[in-house]
Design an enzyme around this catalytic site. Structure first.
Site, PDB file in Angstrom:
ATOM      1  N   HIS A 332     -17.735 -17.898 -18.721  1.00 11.76           N
ATOM      2  CA  HIS A 332     -18.389 -18.774 -19.716  1.00 11.76           C
ATOM      3  C   HIS A 332     -17.971 -18.541 -21.164  1.00 11.76           C
ATOM      4  O   HIS A 332     -17.874 -19.488 -21.930  1.00 11.76           O
ATOM      5  CB  HIS A 332     -19.918 -18.620 -19.653  1.00 11.76           C
ATOM      6  CG  HIS A 332     -20.515 -19.068 -18.372  1.00 11.76           C
ATOM      7  ND1 HIS A 332     -21.701 -18.584 -17.900  1.00 11.76           N
ATOM      8  CD2 HIS A 332     -20.077 -19.972 -17.474  1.00 11.76           C
ATOM      9  CE1 HIS A 332     -21.974 -19.169 -16.749  1.00 11.76           C
ATOM     10  NE2 HIS A 332     -21.008 -20.010 -16.467  1.00 11.76           N
ATOM     11  N   HIS A 407     -22.507 -25.150 -18.752  1.00 10.06           N
ATOM     12  CA  HIS A 407     -22.592 -23.860 -18.041  1.00 10.06           C
ATOM     13  C   HIS A 407     -23.980 -23.547 -17.482  1.00 10.06           C
ATOM     14  O   HIS A 407     -24.127 -22.655 -16.672  1.00 10.06           O
ATOM     15  CB  HIS A 407     -22.103 -22.716 -18.918  1.00 10.06           C
ATOM     16  CG  HIS A 407     -23.133 -22.088 -19.809  1.00 10.06           C
ATOM     17  ND1 HIS A 407     -23.918 -22.811 -20.667  1.00 10.06           N
ATOM     18  CD2 HIS A 407     -23.499 -20.798 -19.976  1.00 10.06           C
ATOM     19  CE1 HIS A 407     -24.728 -21.978 -21.318  1.00 10.06           C
ATOM     20  NE2 HIS A 407     -24.496 -20.757 -20.918  1.00 10.06           N
TER      21      HIS A 407
END
Lengths: 484, 141
Positions: A332, A407
């Site tokens: 991420h 995400h």
């Protein structure tokens, strides 16, 4: 910042037109629900995601847009859920577009089990995971590293774990960068950062990190699900965590380095946490190689945790590790060199994703061969009470977002606010009524992570699915969640 | 002298107030540890000392707090008492001398809450008020 500044450009995209020092426009992937949440945050004050998006848009070398995804909320320097792609010659590497928890990410493995197989054994499995997966404040890992071993982890990533019997060789192929990004230099990571990691390999930490047993509730895309090895009612396990204290120390260390370097390159930024240096500068290259080391550290950490979680299934269900193959591992908070098309020409860029997932479409060579026809698996973490999603990367993402998507759900409420609204015990009891077992190392931490403190994950996923920057494959629901 | 936690969308704000700037820093450290454990249960048995430096007064606050997080990770300790001395501007930088008292972290006794991973520059402010000094920033959890 006023509402009028955010203009709807298409059904799923809002635009922040150029103003002030902005070099490119800002773009937010959203629907009216998301825009409502964003404007709510804007009303609350000067530190908000739109100001942060605007600030990012002022950075030199940024290509096309400063991008924000529908899980956006205020972050450090850049908002969570943002993507910036930089020209390698004119661009800068930015602290705030990587953040503190370098390569915080998600890794998922699948099992041959279904919901039926776990009936009656839920509590035993939950206890076993709680016992085996080190989590929570100050809890060290089962592996202790000396200084040389830390360097090895930083330069070799998940390969270190696998070679030491803490993971499967086949896993490596199924992680971004194959579990080890090239170009990491442990010499550019401070002794303090390394010392913090000596006891932290294979630890979950706390906050929003978790190890979750989930079942596949719904399949949207049969072809992709088949390629990913997913079927209805199947049990899968997802692990969310990052580079622990090491990543944070690298972040804090280089924030100072970059801040000091800026005047020499004539750089000024509107927010200290957007400290940056030209990508090709000595400081920029040093920071990039330290970020890579942090990326590898997190790859190794998740691989050890995957290994530990598998041992719980081996014990409880008499399975072999090989019967629980990796689905995929995604990162991420990263900065990576990638090739993308800009103005009809392919070029190499530094793509920085802060709280965003790579979403590479079919055909890209970075996508593991077994998934290359359908696109990479994109794993999205929801909350412990709602749902998570498995998506696939798309060609639209390659065209519009430098191969990036959302995400997670994104918070809507502060931790302090969540503590006022919920108690840890209340959350555990409520989820138990819905058949979800929560094992946490602190009741306060559980209250802070109450599902109601997050955006509606279904709405967030709707935006990226309809905008086409990733596409729904499966929806999964939690059964057991181990929290730090 | 007092400390408190304040709201931030994803993480936690820590705030310390005191008659002097040193006291405000000390209280801010207490606020940070109160986000992690019940500081009332942490016995001030062992002392650690360090110096911290930064380019300006404000940056000195996260630097000081991050030093404490480093000691926490490396020595496995949590702290409940803090002393900041000689907080002043030197040649080209600001500096302080810090002491902290605490003990080995014990999950059974200290009521663990959330792990703070870094003190940040977000909503960072060190300021003089009519009542004294306030030091605050957001910490990443």
């Amino acid at each position: 910042m006023s509402r009028s500044e955010l203009r709807q450009a298409s059904e799923w995209v809002w635009e922040l037109p150029m103003s002030g020092q902005m070099r490119v426009p800002g773009r937010v992937y959203a629907n009216p629900y998301i825009v409502g949440h964003v404007l709510d945050e804007v009303k609350k004050g000067e530190w908000n995601p739109l100001t942060q998006l605007k600030n990012v848009a002022c950075l030199p070398g940024l290509q096309k847009y400063a991008l924000a995804l529908p899980d956006l909320h205020v972050g450090y320097g850049a908002c969570i859920g943002s993507v910036g792609a930089m020209d390698l010659q004119e661009g800068v590497i930015v602290f705030g577009l990587v953040g503190y928890d370098i390569n915080c990410g998600l890794q998922t493995f699948v099992t041959p089990l279904t919901r039926k197989d776990v009936k009656g054994k839920e509590e035993r499995l939950a206890e076993e995971l709680y016992r085996v997966v080190p989590a929570g404040l100050g809890i060290g890992g089962k592996v202790r590293l000396d200084k040389d071993r830390v360097d090895e982890v930083l330069e070799r990533g998940a390969h270190y774990a696998v070679e030491n019997g803490l993971g499967l060789k086949e896993d490596l192929e199924l992680m971004e960068e194959k579990g080890c990004i090239r170009g990491a230099n442990a010499a550019n990571v401070s002794p303090e950062a390394k010392a913090r990691f000596e006891k932290q390999l294979g630890t979950l930490g706390s906050g929003n990190h978790y190890c979750e047993v989930q079942y596949v509730e719904q399949i949207y895309d049969e072809e992709a699900a088949k390629a990913f090895g997913l079927f209805r009612d199947q049990l899968i396990v997802s692990i969310h965590c990052g580079s622990r204290g090491l990543g944070h120390q690298v972040g804090s260390d280089y924030l100072k380095v970059l801040e000091k370097a800026m005047p020499g390159y004539g750089l000024t930024v509107p927010d200290r946490e957007l400290a940056c240096a030209p990508i090709q500068s000595e400081e920029g290259q040093r920071y990039l190689s330290a970020v890579y080391a942090g990326i590898n550290c997190a790859f190794a950490n998740r691989e050890v945790l995957t290994h530990l979680a598998r041992t719980c299934f081996e014990k409880t269900f008499e399975l072999k590790a090989e019967e629980m193959p990796m689905l995929y591992g995604v990162a991420h908070n990263t900065a990576k060199l990638e090739r993308h098309r800009v103005d009809g020409r392919e070029k190499e860029l530094l793509v920085q994703r802060k709280g965003a997932t790579r979403s590479f479409g079919p055909g890209r060579e970075e996508v593991p061969e077994k998934y290359r026809k359908v696109g990479q698996p994109v794993i999205i973490g929801g909350t412990m009470g709602t749902a998570s999603y498995i998506l696939k990367g798309t060609r639209t993402a390659m065209e519009e977002t430098f191969g990036s998507t959302v995400h997670g759900a994104g918070r809507t409420m502060s931790r302090v606010g969540a503590l006022k609204q919920w108690t840890g015990k209340g959350v555990v009891d409520e989820l138990a009524r819905r058949g979800i077992i929560i094992k946490g190392h602190g009741l306060k931490g559980i209250a802070e992570e109450a599902p109601g403190a997050y955006k509606d994950i279904d709405q967030v996923i709707d935006v990226v699915h309809h905008a086409g920057i990733s596409s729904k494959v499966a929806r999964v629901r939690p059964l057991i969640c181990v929290k730090g | 002298m007092s400390y408190e936690l304040f709201e931030h969308r994803a993480d936690i704000g820590v705030r310390g107030k005191g008659k002097t700037c040193e006291q405000a820093f000390e209280e801010c450290a207490k606020a940070m540890f109160s986000a992690m454990v019940d500081v009332e249960r942490v016995a001030p048995k062992k002392k650690v000392q360090f110096d911290a430096h930064a380019s300006d007064l404000e940056a000195l606050l996260p630097e000081f707090l991050n030093n404490l997080l480093y000691v926490r990770d490396v020595q496995g300790m949590v702290f409940s008492r803090f002393e900041v001395k000689d907080l002043r501007q030197g040649p080209g930088q600001w500096g302080l001398k810090a002491s902290a008292w605490g003990e080995k972290f014990d999950p059974n006794r200290h009521e663990p809450k959330t792990e703070v991973k870094a003190a940040t520059f977000y909503q960072l402010s060190v300021r003089k008020t009519p009542q004294g000094f306030v030091a605050e920033c957001v910490v990443d959890v």
